[in-house]
Motif scaffolding. Sequence first.
Motif, PDB file in Angstrom:
ATOM      1  N   ALA A 272       0.835  -1.210   0.000  1.00  0.00           N
ATOM      2  CA  ALA A 272       0.000   0.000   0.000  1.00  0.00           C
ATOM      3  C   ALA A 272       0.868   1.257   0.000  1.00  0.00           C
ATOM      4  CB  ALA A 272      -0.936  -0.006   1.197  1.00  0.00           C
ATOM      5  N   ASP A 273       1.973   1.256   0.750  1.00  0.00           N
ATOM      6  CA  ASP A 273       2.882   2.403   0.745  1.00  0.00           C
ATOM      7  C   ASP A 273       3.360   2.702  -0.669  1.00  0.00           C
ATOM      8  OD1 ASP A 273       2.919   2.774   3.591  1.00  0.00           O
ATOM      9  OD2 ASP A 273       4.472   1.228   3.774  1.00  0.00           O
ATOM     10  N   ILE A 274       3.772   1.652  -1.366  1.00  0.00           N
ATOM     11  CA  ILE A 274       4.318   1.810  -2.716  1.00  0.00           C
ATOM     12  C   ILE A 274       3.244   2.289  -3.683  1.00  0.00           C
ATOM     13  CG2 ILE A 274       5.308   0.536  -4.668  1.00  0.00           C
ATOM     14  CD1 ILE A 274       6.849  -1.135  -2.538  1.00  0.00           C
ATOM     15  N   VAL A 275       2.065   1.702  -3.618  1.00  0.00           N
ATOM     16  CA  VAL A 275       0.972   2.096  -4.518  1.00  0.00           C
ATOM     17  C   VAL A 275       0.567   3.550  -4.261  1.00  0.00           C
ATOM     18  CG1 VAL A 275      -1.437   1.646  -5.121  1.00  0.00           C
ATOM     19  CG2 VAL A 275       0.161  -0.262  -4.852  1.00  0.00           C
TER      20      VAL A 275
ATOM     21  N   PHE B 190       6.971   3.332 -12.614  1.00  0.00           N
ATOM     22  CA  PHE B 190       7.982   2.499 -13.248  1.00  0.00           C
ATOM     23  C   PHE B 190       7.773   1.042 -12.836  1.00  0.00           C
ATOM     24  CE2 PHE B 190      11.798   5.001 -14.913  1.00  0.00           C
ATOM     25  CZ  PHE B 190      11.000   6.042 -15.352  1.00  0.00           C
ATOM     26  N   PRO B 191       8.076   0.117 -13.733  1.00  0.00           N
ATOM     27  CA  PRO B 191       7.849  -1.304 -13.429  1.00  0.00           C
ATOM     28  C   PRO B 191       8.679  -1.807 -12.247  1.00  0.00           C
ATOM     29  CG  PRO B 191       9.098  -1.055 -15.468  1.00  0.00           C
ATOM     30  CD  PRO B 191       8.610   0.314 -15.073  1.00  0.00           C
ATOM     31  N   HIS B 192       9.768  -1.132 -11.933  1.00  0.00           N
ATOM     32  CA  HIS B 192      10.595  -1.524 -10.786  1.00  0.00           C
ATOM     33  C   HIS B 192       9.790  -1.520  -9.489  1.00  0.00           C
ATOM     34  CE1 HIS B 192      13.123   0.225 -13.886  1.00  0.00           C
ATOM     35  NE2 HIS B 192      14.081  -0.586 -13.469  1.00  0.00           N
ATOM     36  N   HIS B 193       8.758  -0.672  -9.456  1.00  0.00           N
ATOM     37  CA  HIS B 193       7.936  -0.522  -8.268  1.00  0.00           C
ATOM     38  C   HIS B 193       6.575  -1.204  -8.392  1.00  0.00           C
ATOM     39  CE1 HIS B 193      10.967   2.508  -7.706  1.00  0.00           C
ATOM     40  NE2 HIS B 193      10.463   3.271  -8.655  1.00  0.00           N
ATOM     41  N   MET B 194       6.101  -1.366  -9.628  1.00  0.00           N
ATOM     42  CA  MET B 194       4.697  -1.736  -9.829  1.00  0.00           C
ATOM     43  C   MET B 194       4.467  -3.093 -10.488  1.00  0.00           C
ATOM     44  SD  MET B 194       3.491   0.992  -8.493  1.00  0.00           S
ATOM     45  CE  MET B 194       1.764   0.717  -8.754  1.00  0.00           C
ATOM     46  N   ASP B 195       5.444  -3.643 -11.162  1.00  0.00           N
ATOM     47  CA  ASP B 195       5.237  -4.850 -11.972  1.00  0.00           C
ATOM     48  C   ASP B 195       5.976  -6.046 -11.355  1.00  0.00           C
ATOM     49  OD1 ASP B 195       5.171  -6.853 -13.953  1.00  0.00           O
ATOM     50  OD2 ASP B 195       5.302  -5.400 -15.589  1.00  0.00           O
ATOM     51  N   ALA B 196       5.243  -6.819 -10.559  1.00  0.00           N
ATOM     52  CA  ALA B 196       5.834  -7.969  -9.856  1.00  0.00           C
ATOM     53  C   ALA B 196       6.351  -9.021 -10.836  1.00  0.00           C
ATOM     54  CB  ALA B 196       4.817  -8.583  -8.905  1.00  0.00           C
ATOM     55  N   GLU B 197       5.628  -9.267 -11.911  1.00  0.00           N
ATOM     56  CA  GLU B 197       6.046 -10.295 -12.881  1.00  0.00           C
ATOM     57  C   GLU B 197       7.330  -9.894 -13.591  1.00  0.00           C
ATOM     58  OE1 GLU B 197       4.675 -13.340 -13.205  1.00  0.00           O
ATOM     59  OE2 GLU B 197       3.471 -12.706 -11.477  1.00  0.00           O
ATOM     60  N   TRP B 198       7.415  -8.647 -14.027  1.00  0.00           N
ATOM     61  CA  TRP B 198       8.627  -8.195 -14.697  1.00  0.00           C
ATOM     62  C   TRP B 198       9.810  -8.204 -13.735  1.00  0.00           C
ATOM     63  CZ3 TRP B 198      11.709  -3.671 -14.285  1.00  0.00           C
ATOM     64  CH2 TRP B 198      12.661  -3.537 -15.307  1.00  0.00           C
TER      65      TRP B 198
ATOM     66  N   ILE C 282      10.707  -3.048  -5.868  1.00  0.00           N
ATOM     67  CA  ILE C 282      11.535  -2.198  -5.017  1.00  0.00           C
ATOM     68  C   ILE C 282      10.729  -0.963  -4.636  1.00  0.00           C
ATOM     69  CG2 ILE C 282      13.617  -0.765  -4.973  1.00  0.00           C
ATOM     70  CD1 ILE C 282      14.779  -2.663  -7.125  1.00  0.00           C
ATOM     71  N   ALA C 283      10.787  -0.587  -3.384  1.00  0.00           N
ATOM     72  CA  ALA C 283      10.155   0.666  -2.954  1.00  0.00           C
ATOM     73  C   ALA C 283      10.878   1.841  -3.604  1.00  0.00           C
ATOM     74  CB  ALA C 283      10.208   0.790  -1.433  1.00  0.00           C
ATOM     75  N   HIS C 284      10.131   2.868  -3.946  1.00  0.00           N
ATOM     76  CA  HIS C 284      10.721   4.089  -4.490  1.00  0.00           C
ATOM     77  C   HIS C 284      11.740   4.647  -3.492  1.00  0.00           C
ATOM     78  CE1 HIS C 284       6.584   3.858  -6.054  1.00  0.00           C
ATOM     79  NE2 HIS C 284       6.976   4.579  -7.093  1.00  0.00           N
ATOM     80  N   GLY C 285      12.860   5.116  -4.001  1.00  0.00           N
ATOM     81  CA  GLY C 285      13.825   5.772  -3.120  1.00  0.00           C
ATOM     82  C   GLY C 285      13.213   6.987  -2.443  1.00  0.00           C
TER      83      GLY C 285
ATOM     84  N   GLY D 247       7.620  -5.552   2.678  1.00  0.00           N
ATOM     85  CA  GLY D 247       7.814  -6.424   3.831  1.00  0.00           C
ATOM     86  C   GLY D 247       9.070  -6.129   4.628  1.00  0.00           C
ATOM     87  N   ASP D 248       9.981  -5.320   4.081  1.00  0.00           N
ATOM     88  CA  ASP D 248      11.163  -4.932   4.847  1.00  0.00           C
ATOM     89  C   ASP D 248      10.751  -3.963   5.959  1.00  0.00           C
ATOM     90  OD1 ASP D 248      12.992  -6.428   3.414  1.00  0.00           O
ATOM     91  OD2 ASP D 248      13.869  -4.720   2.339  1.00  0.00           O
TER      92      ASP D 248
END
Length: 158
Positions: free
Chosen positions: A32-35, A45-53, A63-66, A102-103
């Motif tokens: 939820a934080d990331i979304v 960006f898919p780094h944050h939103m696309d689990a399959e990729w 990965i959470a946004h910096g 989860g971190d």
Amino acid sequence: MAGDFVNTIDRWYEDIEVGERRETVGRTITEADIVLHAGQTGDFFPHHMDAEWMATQPAGQRIAHGTLILSVAVGMTAGDINPQAMSYGYDRIRFIRPVFIGDTIRVTAEITDKTAHAKRPDEYGYVHELVSVVNQRGETAMVLTHLYLVNRRGSGDA
């Protein structure tokens, strides 16, 4: 009133000592934080939103946004309100290790330096605070220097 619950404490430039340190409790980063952060910033960006990729990438997961971790970490260190100081900015921000869903992160903030204001040294000074974010394994995820502009005693107190 909402203001009744705010704890204020006057700490002038002269009251702050190099070496002072504070640590936070942990906070778990959620999907939820990331979304929410993606929606607020437009960073989808898919780094944050696309689990399959991301499963096909070296990190193996989203990965959470910096900038999310930066915002959360700074918020975690916000405690008492000091009317004698205000945030002046952030320097040397480094995203050292990814934070995953989860971190659990913890933050340490340590006063590392104090410098006089170049043009008004009798009125203000800068306080430099090293902010370090670690995950649940004690691995450093992010570091930055938080700069505060702080009133000097006698610069406006009655």
